[in-house]
Design an enzyme around this catalytic site. Structure first.
Site, PDB file in Angstrom:
ATOM      1  N   LYS A 196      79.159 -70.750  20.720  1.00  0.00           N
ATOM      2  CA  LYS A 196      77.622 -70.662  21.356  1.00  0.00           C
ATOM      3  C   LYS A 196      76.557 -70.306  20.131  1.00  0.00           C
ATOM      4  O   LYS A 196      77.224 -68.967  19.583  1.00  0.00           O
ATOM      5  CB  LYS A 196      77.755 -69.290  22.680  1.00  0.00           C
ATOM      6  CG  LYS A 196      76.378 -69.111  22.891  1.00  0.00           C
ATOM      7  CD  LYS A 196      75.605 -67.654  23.537  1.00  0.00           C
ATOM      8  CE  LYS A 196      75.088 -67.058  22.328  1.00  0.00           C
ATOM      9  NZ  LYS A 196      73.613 -67.319  22.314  1.00  0.00           N
ATOM     10  N   GLU A 270      84.857 -60.454  14.146  1.00  0.00           N
ATOM     11  CA  GLU A 270      84.367 -59.217  12.709  1.00  0.00           C
ATOM     12  C   GLU A 270      82.924 -59.255  13.249  1.00  0.00           C
ATOM     13  O   GLU A 270      82.144 -59.589  13.695  1.00  0.00           O
ATOM     14  CB  GLU A 270      84.057 -60.984  12.299  1.00  0.00           C
ATOM     15  CG  GLU A 270      85.430 -62.265  12.093  1.00  0.00           C
ATOM     16  CD  GLU A 270      86.345 -61.242  10.956  1.00  0.00           C
ATOM     17  OE1 GLU A 270      85.633 -60.820  10.257  1.00  0.00           O
ATOM     18  OE2 GLU A 270      86.832 -62.364  10.188  1.00  0.00           O
ATOM     19  N   CYS A 304      77.026 -58.774   6.564  1.00  0.00           N
ATOM     20  CA  CYS A 304      77.951 -57.850   7.367  1.00  0.00           C
ATOM     21  C   CYS A 304      78.406 -57.018   6.514  1.00  0.00           C
ATOM     22  O   CYS A 304      78.723 -55.329   7.198  1.00  0.00           O
ATOM     23  CB  CYS A 304      79.109 -58.541   8.773  1.00  0.00           C
ATOM     24  SG  CYS A 304      79.507 -59.475   7.632  1.00  0.00           S
ATOM     25  N   GLU A 401      74.817 -49.007  10.916  1.00  0.00           N
ATOM     26  CA  GLU A 401      74.595 -49.712  10.171  1.00  0.00           C
ATOM     27  C   GLU A 401      72.804 -50.414  10.315  1.00  0.00           C
ATOM     28  O   GLU A 401      72.728 -50.392  11.309  1.00  0.00           O
ATOM     29  CB  GLU A 401      75.401 -51.265  10.799  1.00  0.00           C
ATOM     30  CG  GLU A 401      74.871 -52.776   9.964  1.00  0.00           C
ATOM     31  CD  GLU A 401      75.774 -53.321  10.620  1.00  0.00           C
ATOM     32  OE1 GLU A 401      75.723 -53.755  11.672  1.00  0.00           O
ATOM     33  OE2 GLU A 401      76.528 -54.536   9.476  1.00  0.00           O
TER      34      GLU A 401
HETATM   35  P1  NAP Z   1      75.342 -59.419  18.245  1.00  0.00           P
HETATM   36  O1  NAP Z   1      73.590 -59.167  19.132  1.00  0.00           O
HETATM   37  O2  NAP Z   1      76.516 -58.719  18.703  1.00  0.00           O
HETATM   38  O3  NAP Z   1      75.724 -60.691  19.056  1.00  0.00           O
HETATM   39  C1  NAP Z   1      76.470 -61.879  18.087  1.00  0.00           C
HETATM   40  C2  NAP Z   1      76.092 -63.484  19.235  1.00  0.00           C
HETATM   41  O4  NAP Z   1      76.706 -62.595  20.361  1.00  0.00           O
HETATM   42  C3  NAP Z   1      74.875 -63.679  19.409  1.00  0.00           C
HETATM   43  O5  NAP Z   1      75.274 -65.027  19.296  1.00  0.00           O
HETATM   44  C4  NAP Z   1      74.466 -63.092  20.862  1.00  0.00           C
HETATM   45  O6  NAP Z   1      73.885 -63.600  21.787  1.00  0.00           O
HETATM   46  C5  NAP Z   1      76.386 -62.526  21.446  1.00  0.00           C
HETATM   47  N1  NAP Z   1      76.415 -61.593  22.508  1.00  0.00           N
HETATM   48  C6  NAP Z   1      74.929 -60.938  23.121  1.00  0.00           C
HETATM   49  N2  NAP Z   1      76.118 -60.348  24.302  1.00  0.00           N
HETATM   50  C7  NAP Z   1      76.704 -60.947  23.969  1.00  0.00           C
HETATM   51  C8  NAP Z   1      78.268 -60.494  25.136  1.00  0.00           C
HETATM   52  N3  NAP Z   1      77.597 -59.116  26.423  1.00  0.00           N
HETATM   53  N4  NAP Z   1      78.872 -61.073  25.374  1.00  0.00           N
HETATM   54  C9  NAP Z   1      79.330 -62.549  24.655  1.00  0.00           C
HETATM   55  N5  NAP Z   1      77.931 -62.233  23.285  1.00  0.00           N
HETATM   56  C10 NAP Z   1      77.441 -61.639  23.885  1.00  0.00           C
HETATM   57  O7  NAP Z   1      74.611 -58.771  16.817  1.00  0.00           O
HETATM   58  P2  NAP Z   1      73.344 -59.442  16.060  1.00  0.00           P
HETATM   59  O8  NAP Z   1      72.293 -59.203  16.300  1.00  0.00           O
HETATM   60  O9  NAP Z   1      73.415 -61.583  16.589  1.00  0.00           O
HETATM   61  O10 NAP Z   1      73.929 -59.692  14.145  1.00  0.00           O
HETATM   62  C11 NAP Z   1      74.204 -58.653  13.554  1.00  0.00           C
HETATM   63  C12 NAP Z   1      75.515 -57.862  14.048  1.00  0.00           C
HETATM   64  O11 NAP Z   1      76.640 -58.947  13.651  1.00  0.00           O
HETATM   65  C13 NAP Z   1      75.384 -57.162  12.509  1.00  0.00           C
HETATM   66  O12 NAP Z   1      76.341 -55.582  13.372  1.00  0.00           O
HETATM   67  C14 NAP Z   1      76.259 -58.188  11.521  1.00  0.00           C
HETATM   68  O13 NAP Z   1      77.240 -57.331  10.785  1.00  0.00           O
HETATM   69  C15 NAP Z   1      77.215 -58.633  12.212  1.00  0.00           C
HETATM   70  N6  NAP Z   1      77.516 -59.641  11.877  1.00  0.00           N
HETATM   71  C16 NAP Z   1      79.455 -59.089  11.267  1.00  0.00           C
HETATM   72  C17 NAP Z   1      79.798 -60.322  10.616  1.00  0.00           C
HETATM   73  C18 NAP Z   1      80.644 -60.395   9.974  1.00  0.00           C
HETATM   74  O14 NAP Z   1      81.948 -61.529   9.834  1.00  0.00           O
HETATM   75  N7  NAP Z   1      82.311 -59.278  10.112  1.00  0.00           N
HETATM   76  C19 NAP Z   1      79.533 -61.252  10.153  1.00  0.00           C
HETATM   77  C20 NAP Z   1      78.081 -61.785   9.686  1.00  0.00           C
HETATM   78  C21 NAP Z   1      77.338 -60.536  11.151  1.00  0.00           C
HETATM   79  P3  NAP Z   1      72.141 -63.889  21.893  1.00  0.00           P
HETATM   80  O15 NAP Z   1      72.062 -64.318  20.491  1.00  0.00           O
HETATM   81  O16 NAP Z   1      71.756 -64.888  22.706  1.00  0.00           O
HETATM   82  O17 NAP Z   1      71.840 -62.820  22.441  1.00  0.00           O
END
Ligand code: NAP
Ligand code: MG
Length: 490
Positions: A196, A270, A304, A401
């Site tokens: 997804k 991650e 991240c 963050e």
């Molecule tokens: P997010 O809100 O956690 O969303 C990530 C993914 O999870 C999206 O595909 C989202 O779908 C989905 N999602 C949302 N709620 C969910 C739930 N309850 N159950 C399962 N899946 C769910 O994060 P983001 O705002 O997209 O990305 C930014 C974050 O990612 C930052 O905190 C960053 O640090 C982290 N990040 C970490 C890494 C690493 O390797 N450690 C790499 C890149 C990013 P929808 O888009 O449909 O909401």
């Protein structure tokens, strides 16, 4: 002094007044509407619902994307299970490898179009999607393809077996690269996938689905279900999933961990980060400043492992600060499709609001703000490169963050103080150390609680290197041999 200021001004002006050098948007073939990719075919969603994906640089709509509901998720998981039982796990490993190599090659052939789509859909500068995201995505498939028939060497005497069906959920900051990062090791080890993508950036994952068709990947081996809101949760909760691989926020990571507790599902998470870059007085200062700039402003700070905190040894603080301010003035902010642009569009209005809120919080907490004097485009979501000084350890801008082009600067006197301050965070994903002394580097790397530590460089990635965090930055590693380990039973 007056003369050198003038020279600097000239340099800023000439950097900002470069003639436009736009990449052509016409290279991108984007359909008006995209369906779900299930069992090798594009299928209408049973939800009958679609959502828009927009270009954050212009706020214009690019396409309509299918929204997968519970029934669609179920269909995708069933397709992945059938493909696993009937085709993929029975296929000789070297045949699996051929498909993965083929996918890598087609990504390379379509690199220019994929880069343009990545930039249009997500807002990152074309030079980044062209020179980093897309080549790195192809490399991940290539690297993992090489392992497919050598797993006995990767895990000697441990009889590695695939887990089954992997549910993979990815964020919007490196859309195609994150898809490659997740799908390639899963396929190489004999698993099938339901992926997804993030709501804001589904397009390159759907283009990847077209590439799977072109590569004749057997139906159901990879399924791509787009969605917004509940789709990710439905995937996590589906009983037919053997492994969840998630990259995203710590907040959602915690929800996922709770919902799979007590099940047999394996997981790698991650999550977020608040990386420290540490500059010692003996560091090559110009090189360090360039690395700091790259570390936090690369990809608008939507990284991240972004170096969002900087610790400077007191004796060189003034020098480093001046050089950072001068360099920020030369950064070109604006149209991501322009090949000269350094900082493109913030991925969404929602994320821009988050960043702007932190800019307010930082000032309310008593930090001093410095921003580039550049002008921002009238339309689209943009943020000036920003640095905060007078930052205290307890400030929210030093602890939370921000995920934007915002750097919080603090100082230190001794190595111990630098280590203590750098480790004083809930996260532990990455860090950077800048010094001339190898011994200092080894001392620091053994004491910093971070999964990845760069020395005299920053944000360097390679498919052969494991990546992942400590503490609230998650667990499990992706990339390299460690990454394969997350997809096998030994
Ligand atoms: P997010 O809100 O956690 O969303 C990530 C993914 O999870 C999206 O595909 C989202 O779908 C989905 N999602 C949302 N709620 C969910 C739930 N309850 N159950 C399962 N899946 C769910 O994060 P983001 O705002 O997209 O990305 C930014 C974050 O990612 C930052 O905190 C960053 O640090 C982290 N990040 C970490 C890494 C690493 O390797 N450690 C790499 C890149 C990013 P929808 O888009 O449909 O909401
Ligand atoms: Mg978009």
């Amino acid at each position: 002094m007056a003369k050198s200021k003038n020279t600097l001004k000239l340099k800023f002006d000439s950097a900002r007044n470069l003639d436009p050098a736009p990449e052509s948007a016409a290279i991108a073939k984007i359909a008006d509407r995209y369906e779900l990719f299930i069992n090798g075919k594009f299928e209408k969603p049973s939800s009958k619902k679609y959502f828009d994906t927009i270009n954050p640089a212009t706020e214009e709509k690019l396409s309509s994307i299918a929204l997968a509901n519970k029934a669609d998720v179920d269909k995708a998981v069933v397709a992945a299970r059938n493909a696993y039982d009937k085709v993929w796990k029975k296929l000789p490993a070297k045949e699996r490898a051929k498909y993965i190599f083929r996918i890598s090659r087609i990504i390379q052939e379509k690199a220019r179009e994929l880069a343009v789509i990545e930039t249009l859909d997500g807002g990152k500068p074309i030079k980044e999607s062209r020179d980093f995201d897309i080549p790195a995505a192809a490399n991940h498939f290539f690297y993992n393809a090489g392992w497919a028939d050598k797993l006995e060497y990767a895990f000697p005497n441990r009889n590695p077996k695939p887990l089954g069906v992997a549910g993979q959920i990815i964020p919007w900051n490196f859309p195609l690269l994150m898809a490659a990062w997740k799908i390639a090791p899963a396929l190489a080890t004999g698993n099938t996938v339901v992926l997804k993508p993030a709501e804001n950036t589904s397009l390159t994952a759907l283009k990847l689905a077209e590439i799977f068709q072109e590569a004749d990947l057997p139906p159901g081996v990879v399924n791509i279900i787009t969605g917004a809101g509940n789709t990710g949760a439905e995937l996590v909760n589906h009983p037919g999933i053997n492994k969840i691989a998630f990259t995203g926020s710590t907040e959602v990571g915690k929800i996922i961990q709770k919902s799979i507790a007590g099940t047999n599902k394996k997981a790698t998470l991650e999550l977020g980060g608040k990386a420290a870059n540490i500059i010692f007085e003996d560091a090559p200062i110009d090189q360090a400043v360039e690395g700091i700039i790259n570390g936090i402003f690369f990809n608008q700070g939507h990284v991240c492992c972004a170096g969002s905190r900087l610790f400077v040894q007191e004796s060189v603080y003034k020098l480093v600060l001046q050089k950072l301010k001068d360099r920020i003035e030369t950064l070109i902010v604006g149209n991501p499709m322009d090949k000269n642009t350094d900082i493109g569009a913030i991925n969404s209005k929602q994320q821009l609001d988050v960043i702007n809120n932190y800019l307010k919080i930082g000032q309310q907490e008593g930090s001093e703000i410095f921003q580039s004097s550049c002008a921002l485009p009238k339309k689209g979501f943009y943020c000036k490169p920003t640095i905060f000084t007078n930052v205290a350890q307890s400030h929210r801008i030093a602890q939370e963050e921000i995920f934007g082009p915002v750097l919080a600067i603090q100082t230190f006197r001794t190595i111990d103080e630098a280590i203590e301050k750098a480790n004083n965070t809930a996260f532990g994903l990455s860090a950077g150390v800048w010094t001339d002394k190898g011994s200092k580097i080894f001392n620091m790397t053994s004491k910093l609680r971070a999964g990845v530590i760069w020395a005299n460089t920053y944000n360097k990635f390679d498919p052969t290197s494991p990546f992942g965090g400590y503490k609230e930055s998650g667990f499990g590693r992706e990339g390299g041999l460690h990454g394969l380990g997350g997809y096998v039973e030994v």
